[in-house]
Motif scaffolding. Structure first.
Motif, PDB file in Angstrom:
ATOM      1  N   HIS A   1       0.660  19.647  60.158  1.00  0.00           N
ATOM      2  CA  HIS A   1       1.858  20.168  59.502  1.00  0.00           C
ATOM      3  C   HIS A   1       3.074  19.266  59.710  1.00  0.00           C
ATOM      4  O   HIS A   1       4.172  19.597  59.268  1.00  0.00           O
ATOM      5  N   GLY A   2       2.887  18.158  60.417  1.00  0.00           N
ATOM      6  CA  GLY A   2       3.978  17.210  60.585  1.00  0.00           C
ATOM      7  C   GLY A   2       4.892  17.485  61.751  1.00  0.00           C
ATOM      8  O   GLY A   2       5.953  16.865  61.866  1.00  0.00           O
TER       9      GLY A   2
ATOM     10  N   SER B   1       0.714   9.323  63.959  1.00  0.00           N
ATOM     11  CA  SER B   1       0.491   8.593  62.716  1.00  0.00           C
ATOM     12  C   SER B   1       1.288   9.195  61.571  1.00  0.00           C
ATOM     13  O   SER B   1       1.917   8.475  60.790  1.00  0.00           O
ATOM     14  N   HIS B   2       1.283  10.523  61.470  1.00  0.00           N
ATOM     15  CA  HIS B   2       1.963  11.186  60.359  1.00  0.00           C
ATOM     16  C   HIS B   2       3.474  11.191  60.499  1.00  0.00           C
ATOM     17  O   HIS B   2       4.179  11.584  59.567  1.00  0.00           O
ATOM     18  N   SER B   3       3.966  10.780  61.652  1.00  0.00           N
ATOM     19  CA  SER B   3       5.422  10.778  61.859  1.00  0.00           C
ATOM     20  C   SER B   3       5.967   9.393  62.208  1.00  0.00           C
ATOM     21  O   SER B   3       7.091   9.276  62.698  1.00  0.00           O
TER      22      SER B   3
ATOM     23  N   HIS C   1       2.105  19.736  53.337  1.00  0.00           N
ATOM     24  CA  HIS C   1       3.454  19.372  52.894  1.00  0.00           C
ATOM     25  C   HIS C   1       4.242  20.665  52.708  1.00  0.00           C
ATOM     26  O   HIS C   1       3.846  21.533  51.923  1.00  0.00           O
ATOM     27  N   HIS C   2       5.335  20.808  53.433  1.00  0.00           N
ATOM     28  CA  HIS C   2       6.217  21.976  53.305  1.00  0.00           C
ATOM     29  C   HIS C   2       7.465  21.536  52.537  1.00  0.00           C
ATOM     30  O   HIS C   2       8.313  20.819  53.074  1.00  0.00           O
ATOM     31  N   PHE C   3       7.576  21.974  51.271  1.00  0.00           N
ATOM     32  CA  PHE C   3       8.725  21.605  50.436  1.00  0.00           C
ATOM     33  C   PHE C   3       9.776  22.709  50.497  1.00  0.00           C
ATOM     34  O   PHE C   3       9.479  23.891  50.274  1.00  0.00           O
ATOM     35  N   HIS C   4      11.012  22.293  50.777  1.00  0.00           N
ATOM     36  CA  HIS C   4      12.108  23.269  50.873  1.00  0.00           C
ATOM     37  C   HIS C   4      13.441  22.551  50.663  1.00  0.00           C
ATOM     38  O   HIS C   4      13.706  21.520  51.284  1.00  0.00           O
TER      39      HIS C   4
ATOM     40  N   SER D   1       8.316  18.203  54.615  1.00  0.00           N
ATOM     41  CA  SER D   1       8.138  18.068  56.068  1.00  0.00           C
ATOM     42  C   SER D   1       7.551  16.716  56.462  1.00  0.00           C
ATOM     43  O   SER D   1       7.695  16.280  57.606  1.00  0.00           O
ATOM     44  N   CYS D   2       6.911  16.029  55.513  1.00  0.00           N
ATOM     45  CA  CYS D   2       6.317  14.722  55.837  1.00  0.00           C
ATOM     46  C   CYS D   2       7.348  13.606  55.797  1.00  0.00           C
ATOM     47  O   CYS D   2       7.041  12.458  56.158  1.00  0.00           O
TER      48      CYS D   2
END
Length: 658
Positions: A364-365, A397-399, A645-648, A653-654
């Motif tokens: 979830h990042g 890696s994702h951050s 990916h949490h879009f807001h 979030s990525c």
């Protein structure tokens, strides 16, 4: 506990080989001439003493204790008693004492060996992975005309399965036929089926099964499990339906089989049937069902199985195995908050529960939360395992946390004594590649001490797409074409990289390779849970949905509003040499956009729109959903095959880094 007298004579133990005597007391008690005792009384005394020796051996928990009882066996004249010595060898096996250092020496002293004594030694060798030695004991046994028993063959078949030697297994199978008498022995036949199934020779296992005059649940279940592991759920289902009496093990094999073979709906259907039949469930069954719910990613099923878990008494508060599975499920259903709640209420936490939660934060990042949890588990004395490090490295890696990732990777062996595996190197290549260090990532892949697998080269190829590097992409792709010649995703990814660089001749070359191999692209598919709890699926370019007209209008309105704030379709997301107008038409019918449109029509504004996708999200869809979250004030959560990916409010979030 039987203890030896401390008053030993100095008479040497001449009948014990010199190399064996080191395991025994160096002196034995002096003997006096016993008074005359009638034969029947002596027999009763001997039987009683045998029972006492067996009981004493069963109580042994260390080698010195075994040696004490062995000395008593010798003193009482049982050095040729196969019954007692068989138990001695079994206890030595249980204690994992090397066979050649003790058990074989005991065995060699016996002149007239029976099948049980021989089998005990054979089984001991097999359990210690010494198959050659076990076969030699069997050969010696046959030379002395000692007939094997069921346990002899079952031990040998298990050993063949462990060392992956089907040829030896077939020879031993032949022995059961030559000797005769084992054609109706279910114990032997089930062991034989198990061996063939484990070695991947399902046809041979099925033939043994079909020739059985009588079968039990083990016969059926062994073969069902074999088909499940081979991914042949159709054959497994046919066998299951023919099974006269279905127990929990058989039901569980089907439930977990469907879950493991990416058939979550079928897994849930079987589990519901299992409940309706009143069949008892255990942790293994529940973990399989929870895995199926995780694959669907729907809150309806997540809450449904959570209630069942609670009602059956497997609450995560008390059951760490089920609790860890629930953490993974909630994470994959897009609710890392619920995953963390399940984690927090667990009274007992182990390396698996910590690893599940770390992986959940990573996907979830939430890299910092993952690292904080990692340091917490180390601080309280829970040693991380290989899976833990995969989660932590994925979080880095994702951050784009390159230095932290390097430090953790180096600490694996230095601090925790865990040698990095190929998956850990894959994480490091991914970490470096995502950060734009393509040359360093390539060098690591080429110099790592292990043979790189598809995960390593796939990570590098994905990074080449992000940073538009067709040259390194070609190197990675060449390795992938050798390792995974029929994995169509690698060809598509390379084709997209060439297309982004405008190298259309290379694109045509890759597509020609795909045609020659008969490879066809899997269509992009997205699904979401409606407000009524129904799973709706959407395929890229599919305009057959009953509400497509409404969905199209929603997308056109969104597109116009987004253009007003500066959005422009990303044409590089289409790897076809077609007109810009055709590219726009293809982009607007990507599966996640269709799912989004339906979600806006169906799901109340107070709830997030949760979309699951079978492949990686393209750059255009990512920027499109960012914009939609801004202009509609809706929370949109998308799970693709890499992460969440949490879009807001126009952000993801990525951090636009995936």
């Amino acid at each position: 506990m039987v203890h030896l007298s401390h008053k030993f004579s100095t008479i040497p133990i001449n009948f014990i080989p010199k190399q064996f005597s080191k395991h025994l007391p160096q002196q034995i008690p002096s003997q006096t001439t016993p008074p005359f005792i009638p034969f029947s009384q002596r027999q009763n005394q001997r039987s009683l003493l045998e029972s006492q020796l067996i009981s004493a051996l069963n109580c042994c928990t260390s080698l010195p204790q075994i040696q004490q009882i062995h000395a008593r066996i010798l003193r009482k004249g049982f050095e040729q008693c196969c019954y007692v010595l068989t138990k001695l060898i079994r206890i030595l096996t249980k204690m994992e004492i090397p066979m050649d250092s003790y058990a074989k020496l005991v065995f060699n002293q016996v002149e007239n060996r029976n099948p049980f004594l021989c089998t005990a030694l054979i089984r001991g060798y097999c359990l210690q992975g010494l198959v050659k030695e076990s076969v030699l004991v069997y050969s010696e046994m046959r030379k002395k005309s000692v007939l094997p028993i069921s346990f002899t063959f079952s031990a040998l078949f298990k050993a063949c399965g462990v060392v992956n030697d089907v040829d030896l297994g077939r020879q031993i199978h032949g022995q059961t036929i030559l000797i005769g008498g084992f054609g109706f022995d279910l114990f032997v036949k089930n062991s034989l089926i198990e061996m063939y199934v484990k070695l991947g020779f399902l046809g041979c296992g099925r033939k043994v099964f079909d020739e059985l005059p009588g079968r039990d649940l083990i016969s059926w279940t062994e073969l069902i499990v074999g088909y499940v592991k081979a991914g042949d759920m159709e054959s497994a289902g046919e066998l299951f339906s023919e099974l006269p009496k279905k127990d929990m093990v058989a039901w569980t094999a089907m439930v977990t089989g469907y879950a493991q073979n990416a058939k979550p709906r079928e897994a849930l259907e079987f589990f519901q049937r299992m409940l309706n039949e009143g069949v008892e469930t255990d942790e293994v069954t529940l973990v399989g069902v929870i895995s199926a719910c995780a694959q669907l990613g729907a809150a309806k099923y997540a809450n449904w199985i959570r209630d069942i878990v609670e009602n059956l008494g497997f609450s995560p508060t008390r059951c760490v195995v089920v609790g860890s599975a629930l953490i993974d499920m909630y994470s994959k259903c897009g609710s890392v908050e619920d995953a963390y709640k399940a984690f927090k209420v667990m009274e007992e936490k182990n390396v698996f529960s910590y690893s599940s939660m770390i992986a959940g934060f990573a996907m979830h990042g939430y890299a910092y939360a993952a690292l904080e949890l990692f340091h917490e588990m180390v601080k309280i004395g829970i040693k991380p395992n290989k899976v833990t490090f995969i989660g932590v490295l994925t979080a880095c890696s994702h951050s784009r946390m390159v230095e932290q990732g390097r430090q953790i990777f180096e600490s694996m062996e230095e601090k925790f004594g865990i040698s990095p595996g190929v998956d850990h190197y894959s994480c490091m290549v991914d970490l470096l590649g995502r950060a734009g260090c393509l040359e360093e990532a390539l060098n690591l892949a080429e110099t790592m001490p292990l043979e790189p697998n598809g995960g390593v080269w796939g990570a590098l190829l994905g990074a080449c797409r992000t940073y538009s590097n067709p040259d390194i992409a070609q190197i990675a792709a060449n390795h992938l074409f050798e390792l995974e010649p029929n994995a169509i995703g690698n060809y598509i990814l390379l084709s997209n990289i060439y297309a982004s660089a405008g190298r259309w001749n290379d694109v045509l070359m890759v597509r020609k390779m795909m045609r020659e191999k008969g490879l066809r692209k899997n269509p992009g598919c997205s699904w979401l849970e409606t407000k009524k709890g129904v799973i709706q699926e959407f395929f890229a370019g599919d305009m057959s949905h009953p509400r497509y007209g409404e969905m199209k209008q929603v997308l056109e309105d969104l597109l116009n509003r987004l253009k007003a704030i500066g959005y422009q379709p990303n044409m590089n997301s289409i790897a076809y040499d077609v007109s810009d107008e055709e590219k726009r038409r293809i982009l607007i019918t990507h599966s996640e956009k269709l799912a989004l449109a339906f979600g806006l029509l169906d799901i109340n504004a107070d709830f997030p729109i949760r979309i699951m996708k079978n492949i990686r999200m393209c750059e255009d869809c990512h920027s499109f959903l960012c914009g939609v979250s801004q202009i509609t004030r809706r929370v949109i959560i998308v799970r693709d095959n890499l992460r969440f990916h949490h879009f807001h409010d126009g952000k993801c979030s990525c951090g636009n880094f995936w």
